[in-house]
Design a protein around this motif. Structure first.
Motif, short mmCIF file in Angstrom:
data_model
loop_
_atom_site.label_atom_id
_atom_site.label_comp_id
_atom_site.label_asym_id
_atom_site.label_seq_id
_atom_site.Cartn_x
_atom_site.Cartn_y
_atom_site.Cartn_z
N THR A 170 0.96 -1.00 -0.12
CA THR A 170 -0.06 -0.01 0.27
C THR A 170 0.91 1.27 -0.03
OG1 THR A 170 -1.70 -1.26 1.06
CG2 THR A 170 -1.83 1.15 1.23
N LEU A 171 2.22 1.10 0.87
CA LEU A 171 2.83 2.35 0.78
C LEU A 171 3.62 2.53 -0.37
CD1 LEU A 171 4.49 1.75 4.19
CD2 LEU A 171 2.57 3.56 3.68
N MET A 172 3.88 1.52 -1.26
CA MET A 172 4.44 1.56 -2.66
C MET A 172 3.33 2.09 -3.60
SD MET A 172 7.84 0.83 -3.14
CE MET A 172 7.54 0.15 -4.98
N MET A 173 2.08 1.83 -3.45
CA MET A 173 1.26 2.27 -4.37
C MET A 173 1.03 3.72 -4.28
SD MET A 173 -1.67 -0.80 -3.98
CE MET A 173 -2.91 0.38 -4.75
N ILE A 174 1.12 4.39 -2.93
CA ILE A 174 0.97 5.69 -2.74
C ILE A 174 2.27 6.49 -2.82
CG2 ILE A 174 0.58 7.53 -1.08
CD1 ILE A 174 -1.05 5.39 0.40
N GLY A 175 3.50 5.77 -2.65
CA GLY A 175 4.79 6.45 -2.64
C GLY A 175 5.10 6.87 -4.04
N HIS A 210 -10.01 -11.30 -3.94
CA HIS A 210 -8.82 -10.41 -4.60
C HIS A 210 -9.14 -9.01 -5.20
CE1 HIS A 210 -5.28 -12.97 -3.78
NE2 HIS A 210 -6.28 -14.02 -4.16
N VAL A 211 -10.32 -9.12 -6.01
CA VAL A 211 -10.76 -7.90 -6.73
C VAL A 211 -11.03 -6.86 -5.75
CG1 VAL A 211 -12.49 -7.03 -8.29
CG2 VAL A 211 -11.19 -9.26 -8.94
N LEU A 212 -12.13 -7.29 -4.85
CA LEU A 212 -12.79 -6.37 -4.00
C LEU A 212 -11.57 -5.68 -3.05
CD1 LEU A 212 -16.05 -8.21 -2.86
CD2 LEU A 212 -15.65 -6.26 -4.58
N GLY A 213 -10.81 -6.51 -2.54
CA GLY A 213 -9.59 -6.23 -1.75
C GLY A 213 -8.60 -4.97 -2.30
N SER A 214 -8.40 -5.21 -3.62
CA SER A 214 -7.67 -4.41 -4.51
C SER A 214 -8.45 -3.18 -4.43
CB SER A 214 -7.30 -5.16 -5.78
OG SER A 214 -6.64 -4.13 -6.32
N LEU A 215 -9.67 -3.23 -4.73
CA LEU A 215 -10.49 -2.08 -5.10
C LEU A 215 -10.37 -0.96 -3.63
CD1 LEU A 215 -13.83 -3.03 -6.87
CD2 LEU A 215 -11.88 -1.74 -7.67
N GLN A 259 -8.11 -1.24 -1.42
CA GLN A 259 -6.78 -0.61 -1.36
C GLN A 259 -6.56 0.48 -2.19
OE1 GLN A 259 -3.63 -3.26 -2.40
NE2 GLN A 259 -2.30 -2.69 -0.50
N SER A 260 -6.86 0.52 -3.57
CA SER A 260 -6.77 1.40 -4.51
C SER A 260 -7.34 2.81 -4.38
CB SER A 260 -7.16 1.01 -6.06
OG SER A 260 -6.46 -0.12 -6.16
N MET A 261 -8.55 2.77 -3.74
CA MET A 261 -9.57 3.67 -3.59
C MET A 261 -8.82 4.52 -2.32
SD MET A 261 -11.88 4.16 -5.82
CE MET A 261 -10.90 3.26 -6.80
N LEU A 262 -8.14 3.76 -1.26
CA LEU A 262 -7.69 4.59 -0.04
C LEU A 262 -6.23 5.33 -0.70
CD1 LEU A 262 -7.84 1.81 2.51
CD2 LEU A 262 -9.23 4.27 2.49
N SER A 263 -5.55 4.58 -1.60
CA SER A 263 -4.49 5.20 -2.26
C SER A 263 -4.81 6.37 -3.33
CB SER A 263 -3.81 4.11 -3.14
OG SER A 263 -3.26 2.81 -2.33
N LEU A 264 -5.82 6.29 -3.85
CA LEU A 264 -6.14 7.51 -4.58
C LEU A 264 -6.66 8.48 -3.92
CD1 LEU A 264 -8.15 5.59 -7.35
CD2 LEU A 264 -5.98 6.54 -7.62
N VAL A 269 -12.44 2.19 -13.79
CA VAL A 269 -11.23 1.86 -14.61
C VAL A 269 -10.47 1.11 -13.54
CG1 VAL A 269 -9.97 3.94 -13.87
CG2 VAL A 269 -9.21 2.93 -15.90
N THR A 270 -10.48 1.35 -12.25
CA THR A 270 -9.79 0.42 -11.52
C THR A 270 -10.46 -0.91 -11.43
OG1 THR A 270 -9.34 2.26 -9.95
CG2 THR A 270 -9.01 0.08 -8.89
N PHE A 271 -11.60 -1.11 -11.52
CA PHE A 271 -12.24 -2.61 -11.68
C PHE A 271 -11.80 -3.11 -12.92
CE2 PHE A 271 -16.15 -5.20 -12.22
CZ PHE A 271 -15.85 -5.87 -11.25
N ALA A 272 -11.65 -2.32 -14.08
CA ALA A 272 -11.07 -2.97 -15.25
C ALA A 272 -9.77 -3.43 -15.03
CB ALA A 272 -11.27 -2.06 -16.59
N ILE A 273 -8.86 -2.72 -14.63
CA ILE A 273 -7.42 -2.77 -14.59
C ILE A 273 -7.36 -3.99 -13.56
CG2 ILE A 273 -5.24 -1.94 -13.93
CD1 ILE A 273 -6.27 -0.97 -16.65
N THR A 274 -7.83 -3.96 -12.29
CA THR A 274 -7.91 -5.26 -11.38
C THR A 274 -8.19 -6.48 -12.12
OG1 THR A 274 -8.62 -3.69 -9.55
CG2 THR A 274 -8.74 -5.92 -9.36
N TRP A 275 -9.22 -6.71 -12.97
CA TRP A 275 -9.49 -7.93 -13.76
C TRP A 275 -8.37 -8.14 -14.62
CZ3 TRP A 275 -11.94 -11.81 -12.13
CH2 TRP A 275 -13.07 -11.49 -11.15
#
Length: 263
Positions: free
Chosen positions: A29-34, A115-120, A122-127, A158-164
């Motif tokens: 998560t830190l990498m996704m933000i950093g 996996h998909v929901l967890g990534s969503l 994580q991604s929304m928090l990062s965004l 778009v995050t949902f699409a890239i996650t799949w």
């Protein structure tokens, strides 16, 4: 228990599993933000003065470029998240846990759904964190509450699409190392689009690619919603690209997940 209630129960369990993994290993998560934040600071404070002067319009300089570049940085973050989920899926597929899940009376697609929901999440928090940093460095959106809801919808779509897409990358590879490398080229798409400079400023071949690749209409839609620039048909194209990628990669992932594990 009906199939629907079984699917909801098992998907919720797999979501909790992935959220616990996210909390236990916060480095991803830190990498996704950093990384996007580093790009934001680099382009605003190092290149922003010169690039902002080249944008034209009433505003110029670093302030104008901060407004211009944030939508592209958000897409960098979305693309960067793909590597993490591809690695996570590949780890499950290669370390034996999927074989154990196959012997249990669970809703089989729930593993991928988790996996998909967890990534969503994580991604929304990062965004949200990246938008906060953008405001600190001079990003000044003028969106209304309704437009902010639309921004959230576009980012979620778009995050949902890239996650799949990332899930498919994790399933199609035979090692964690290969899974970490396969999604990396999509991180170039915001650079080869309108994320950092207008597409008409690029050489002819690169300009053509930039205009017709998937991320450009998403970036232009976000820019229009947050800053009031013209959107044109980019909103429709963003929905079409996201829908096509989601459906195609979902079907591909389902086929890969259902294949004989001995192959």
């Amino acid at each position: 228990m009906t199939t629907m209630s079984l699917a909801v129960r098992d998907s919720s369990t797999m979501l909790r599993r992935n959220l616990k993994r996210m909390l236990r290993y916060p480095s991803m998560t830190l990498m996704m933000i950093g990384m996007p934040v580093l790009f934001l600071l680099l382009f605003v404070y190092i290149f922003g003065g010169t690039l902002g002067n080249g944008l034209g319009g009433a505003q110029a300089g670093r302030a104008a470029y901060a407004n211009y570049v944030v939508p592209g940085i958000l897409l960098i973050a979305v693309a960067g998240a793909a590597q993490g989920i591809a690695v996570s899926v590949a780890m499950d597929m290669t370390e034996g846990i999927i074989a154990r899940f196959r012997t249990m009376a669970i809703f089989r697609p729930s593993v991928l759904t988790g996996h998909v929901l967890g990534s969503l999440v994580q991604s929304m928090l990062s965004l949200a964190a990246i938008l906060g940093v953008g405001l600190l460095v001079g990003f000044r959106p003028n969106a209304t509450p309704i437009e902010w809801l639309a921004v959230a919808g576009v980012l979620l779509m778009v995050t949902f699409a890239i996650t799949w897409f990332a899930v498919a990358c994790g399933l199609v590879t035979k090692s964690v190392e290969a899974a970490s490398n396969l999604p990396m080229p999509i991180m170039l798409l915001p650079f080869l689009g309108s994320g950092f400079v207008p597409t008409d400023s690029l050489p002819r071949g690169a300009s053509w690619f930039a205009q017709y690749q998937p991320f450009t209409p998403v970036i232009e839609t976000l820019r229009g919603l947050m800053l009031g620039t013209p959107i044109g048909n980019n909103g429709v194209l963003a929905v079409a690209w996201s829908g096509a990628i989601t459906i195609g990669c979902y079907l591909w992932s389902r086929r890969l997940y259902g294949r004989d594990p001995s192959r």
